[in-house]
Enzyme design. Structure first.
Site, mmCIF file in Angstrom:
data_model
loop_
_atom_site.group_PDB
_atom_site.id
_atom_site.type_symbol
_atom_site.label_atom_id
_atom_site.label_comp_id
_atom_site.label_asym_id
_atom_site.label_seq_id
_atom_site.Cartn_x
_atom_site.Cartn_y
_atom_site.Cartn_z
ATOM 1 N N HIS A 344 -4.102 63.670 -96.709
ATOM 2 C CA HIS A 344 -3.781 62.303 -97.132
ATOM 3 C C HIS A 344 -4.312 61.288 -96.119
ATOM 4 O O HIS A 344 -4.988 60.322 -96.478
ATOM 5 C CB HIS A 344 -2.261 62.174 -97.269
ATOM 6 C CG HIS A 344 -1.773 60.795 -97.601
ATOM 7 N ND1 HIS A 344 -1.332 60.437 -98.850
ATOM 8 C CD2 HIS A 344 -1.643 59.672 -96.832
ATOM 9 C CE1 HIS A 344 -0.957 59.172 -98.849
ATOM 10 N NE2 HIS A 344 -1.127 58.687 -97.618
ATOM 11 N N GLU A 345 -4.014 61.515 -94.844
ATOM 12 C CA GLU A 345 -4.427 60.552 -93.814
ATOM 13 C C GLU A 345 -5.944 60.485 -93.674
ATOM 14 O O GLU A 345 -6.528 59.401 -93.588
ATOM 15 C CB GLU A 345 -3.779 60.900 -92.477
ATOM 16 C CG GLU A 345 -2.249 60.855 -92.473
ATOM 17 C CD GLU A 345 -1.673 59.586 -93.051
ATOM 18 O OE1 GLU A 345 -2.338 58.538 -93.004
ATOM 19 O OE2 GLU A 345 -0.552 59.640 -93.580
ATOM 20 N N HIS A 348 -7.579 58.446 -96.328
ATOM 21 C CA HIS A 348 -7.567 56.996 -96.107
ATOM 22 C C HIS A 348 -8.855 56.578 -95.398
ATOM 23 O O HIS A 348 -9.404 55.498 -95.663
ATOM 24 C CB HIS A 348 -6.364 56.593 -95.246
ATOM 25 C CG HIS A 348 -5.115 56.347 -96.033
ATOM 26 N ND1 HIS A 348 -5.041 55.449 -97.073
ATOM 27 C CD2 HIS A 348 -3.870 56.873 -95.916
ATOM 28 C CE1 HIS A 348 -3.810 55.425 -97.564
ATOM 29 N NE2 HIS A 348 -3.078 56.282 -96.878
ATOM 30 N N TYR A 359 -5.216 47.110 -98.904
ATOM 31 C CA TYR A 359 -3.913 47.764 -98.853
ATOM 32 C C TYR A 359 -2.793 46.807 -99.211
ATOM 33 O O TYR A 359 -1.880 46.547 -98.417
ATOM 34 C CB TYR A 359 -3.711 48.358 -97.468
ATOM 35 C CG TYR A 359 -2.767 49.538 -97.420
ATOM 36 C CD1 TYR A 359 -3.059 50.712 -98.086
ATOM 37 C CD2 TYR A 359 -1.594 49.465 -96.689
ATOM 38 C CE1 TYR A 359 -2.206 51.806 -98.020
ATOM 39 C CE2 TYR A 359 -0.727 50.546 -96.620
ATOM 40 C CZ TYR A 359 -1.043 51.712 -97.288
ATOM 41 O OH TYR A 359 -0.196 52.791 -97.225
ATOM 42 N N GLU A 368 -3.397 54.185 -101.853
ATOM 43 C CA GLU A 368 -2.438 55.259 -101.592
ATOM 44 C C GLU A 368 -2.635 56.431 -102.537
ATOM 45 O O GLU A 368 -2.593 57.595 -102.137
ATOM 46 C CB GLU A 368 -1.012 54.720 -101.734
ATOM 47 C CG GLU A 368 -0.402 54.209 -100.452
ATOM 48 C CD GLU A 368 -0.279 55.290 -99.398
ATOM 49 O OE1 GLU A 368 0.366 56.322 -99.652
ATOM 50 O OE2 GLU A 368 -0.839 55.108 -98.307
ATOM 51 N N ASP A 430 5.811 47.901 -103.656
ATOM 52 C CA ASP A 430 5.259 48.558 -102.467
ATOM 53 C C ASP A 430 4.168 49.543 -102.882
ATOM 54 O O ASP A 430 4.310 50.285 -103.855
ATOM 55 C CB ASP A 430 6.389 49.304 -101.739
ATOM 56 C CG ASP A 430 5.910 49.947 -100.449
ATOM 57 O OD1 ASP A 430 5.231 50.995 -100.534
ATOM 58 O OD2 ASP A 430 6.212 49.417 -99.374
ATOM 59 N N HIS A 432 3.192 52.316 -101.865
ATOM 60 C CA HIS A 432 3.535 53.732 -101.932
ATOM 61 C C HIS A 432 4.198 54.081 -103.253
ATOM 62 O O HIS A 432 4.213 55.244 -103.659
ATOM 63 C CB HIS A 432 4.463 54.113 -100.779
ATOM 64 C CG HIS A 432 3.828 53.977 -99.438
ATOM 65 N ND1 HIS A 432 3.869 52.807 -98.713
ATOM 66 C CD2 HIS A 432 3.134 54.862 -98.688
ATOM 67 C CE1 HIS A 432 3.219 52.981 -97.570
ATOM 68 N NE2 HIS A 432 2.772 54.215 -97.526
#
Length: 532
Positions: A344-345, A348, A359, A368, A430, A432
């Site tokens: 996931h990271e 990005h 973002y 996300e 948000d 996320h």
């Protein structure tokens, strides 16, 4: 202040985070493996040097000037190559950032599409507004530099993120957020009036014995008595111990016998093993599946930093250090270093070097979701028996403390906050949680609706319109999303744009009348993103 999704697009989002709502895991394919390896619309397998040469050629003044003229840009506008994607059929997609009278244009990025012969076939633009601003600004409304450590002095920019482009200042406020994560708050203010136009958070909270994937092989360097956690076979990926610190590169893990960790959080190297393994598996996925060597396609590895802060329940990606950072969770017993979190990271980082989805608002939700989607894809590609691929997000790290996953791709609202379907208010949620819309789309596209079982896990995915859908398999779904991200999407892409981008990608890969295009359209309609 409330913004529309287009107003929420922001400048060069520097970093990316995991939770504040979450990571993302899992997608598998219900359909047979896609037979698309000979498809000319798929990305070509490029070495780092080949990619560098493509960028160098595209970045020539002659090539940039020709594209600028073809796009009808003014004499004060200049294009700057950010990336180039080449497909197997020789077609290319040149991604540009733009300046106006020497100032960065935030929200002014675009992609020029070209055939194998070099003929321009179209362009995807973050904004279609004409730029014509006076670049001399009165000092009366120039913001002061914040005192917090890591703050940056204001820089003059052209803000094209919402409506008519205007002259503005961009200020970055440093320090530390309440969660313990670094602070990189970007504030955009009107140069003429001093009025705040927009703000966004840059940090997106984003053989060893591992805690989550069992005994694994990791790439290291050195020789007997002096090994380091540095993977020269994967661009020099390296992993370090911050030892509770919140800045710097940390100390590179070393070991005498090249056997790392003991599978528990009590051994500091265990978290390093998980993070290093995740970085390696993510590198392999992008290279083997999408022909991309490294996060930026330039063959360069990234830094993973573990043991950040104290009881920090998150992980994040930061463009400024080109690094992933992991906290140790509640009680410092559950480091957020599972495979899907690592993927996931790092994803990005892929987004930041391609579409650079801002973002905030709907583009932030797509940012996300992209990390969630590729985290799932990496998990299925790795196919670890100790971390069986699934459509549950962050199920290994037990971030809720009760054994439940962080998020669900089949029905995102099961986490209590994420959106299953698009609505006009999606851009105010948000990122996320608004990401649930695209995660749900991807599940429907890969697996289908209703009751399904994948790798022993039961799912029951609904659709907004009640239609029953069958998936096309993750192998096709991941190729469609990657192609849309790298060739069609820009910093301002919202959900309606994402539908168009993925339909175009599916059309390029499988044909306008293909079952795959129909499946993409049906899956978007299933999450209430309808065609216009």
């Amino acid at each position: 202040m409330r913004f529309t999704s287009k107003q929420r697009i922001s400048a060069l989002a520097a970093t990316a985070a995991l939770v504040a709502a979450g990571v993302t895991a899992g997608t598998a394919g219900a359909a047979p493996a896609a037979e698309t390896t000979a498809n000319g619309a798929l990305p070509a397998q490029l070495t780092a040097s080949q990619h560098t040469e493509l960028v160098k050629t595209a970045d020539s003044e002659a090539a940039k000037s020709a594209d600028a003229r073809a796009l009808g840009l003014g004499s004060k506008e200049k294009l700057h190559v950010k990336d180039v994607v080449k497909n197997k059929d020789g077609s290319t997609h040149v991604r540009y950032e733009r300046t106006y009278d020497g100032l960065p244009v935030l929200g002014g990025d675009l992609v020029v599409h070209k055939s194998a012969s070099g003929k321009r076939t179209g362009a995807s633009k973050a904004t279609r507004a004409k730029i014509a601003v006076k670049t001399s600004a009165p000092t009366a409304h120039k913001p002061v530099t914040a005192e917090a450590k890591g703050s940056k002095a204001p820089r003059k920019i052209v803000w094209a993120g919402a409506g008519e482009p205007v002259l503005a200042w961009e200020t970055v406020v440093g320090g530390v957020q309440k969660s313990g994560a670094p602070n990189q708050l970007h504030v955009i203010t009107d140069a003429k009036t001093g009025k705040k136009l927009f703000e966004f958070q840059g940090i997106k909270e984003g053989t060893g014995n591992s805690q989550y994937s069992g005994k694994v092989e990791i790439g290291t360097s050195g020789s007997s008595g002096s090994f380091t956690m540095k993977d020269d076979a994967r661009g020099g990926n390296r992993t370090s111990d911050l030892n509770g610190g919140q800045s710097g590169e940390g100390t590179l893990f070393t070991d005498d016998d090249d056997v790392w960790g003991d599978g528990t959080a009590d051994d500091r190297a265990t978290a390093g093993v998980d993070a290093h393994y995740g970085a390696g598996q993510t590198w392999d996925y992008y290279k083997q599946v999408h022909g991309r060597e490294g996060i930026a396609g330039d063959g360069k590895g990234a830094l993973s930093r573990v043991h950040y802060g104290d009881n920090y329940v998150n992980a994040f990606w930061d463009d400024s250090c080109f690094c992933m950072t992991y906290g140790d969770g509640q009680g410092n017993k559950n480091p957020l270093t599972s495979l899907d979190v690592a993927a996931h990271e790092m994803s990005h980082g892929v987004t930041s070097t391609t579409a650079d989805l801002v973002y905030a608002g709907e583009s932030g939700g797509l940012n996300e979701a992209t990390s969630d989607i590729f985290a799932a894809a990496v998990e299925f590609h790795a196919d670890s028996p100790d971390d069986v691929p699934d459509y549950l997000v962050g199920e290994k790290i037990d971030i809720n403390g009760d054994g439940t996953p962080l998020r669900y791709m089949d029905e995102p609202s099961k986490d209590g906050s994420s959106l299953d379907y698009w609505s006009p208010e999606a851009g105010d949620v948000d990122v996320h949680y608004s990401s649930g819309i695209a995660n749900h789309f991807f599940f429907l596209l890969s697996v289908g609706s209703g009751e399904r079982e994948v790798n022993g896990v039961q799912y029951n995915s609904p659709t907004k319109n009640g239609e029953k859908l069958d998936g096309i398999g993750i192998e096709k779904a991941e190729q469609i999303w990657f192609k849309a991200l790298t060739e069609q999407m820009t910093s301002t892409t919202d959900y309606a744009d994402a539908r168009k981008a993925t339909v175009q990608s599916a059309t390029d890969l499988y044909g306008a009348d293909s079952a795959e295009v129909e499946a993409v359209e049906a899956a978007w309609t299933g999450v209430n993103v309808t065609g216009s």
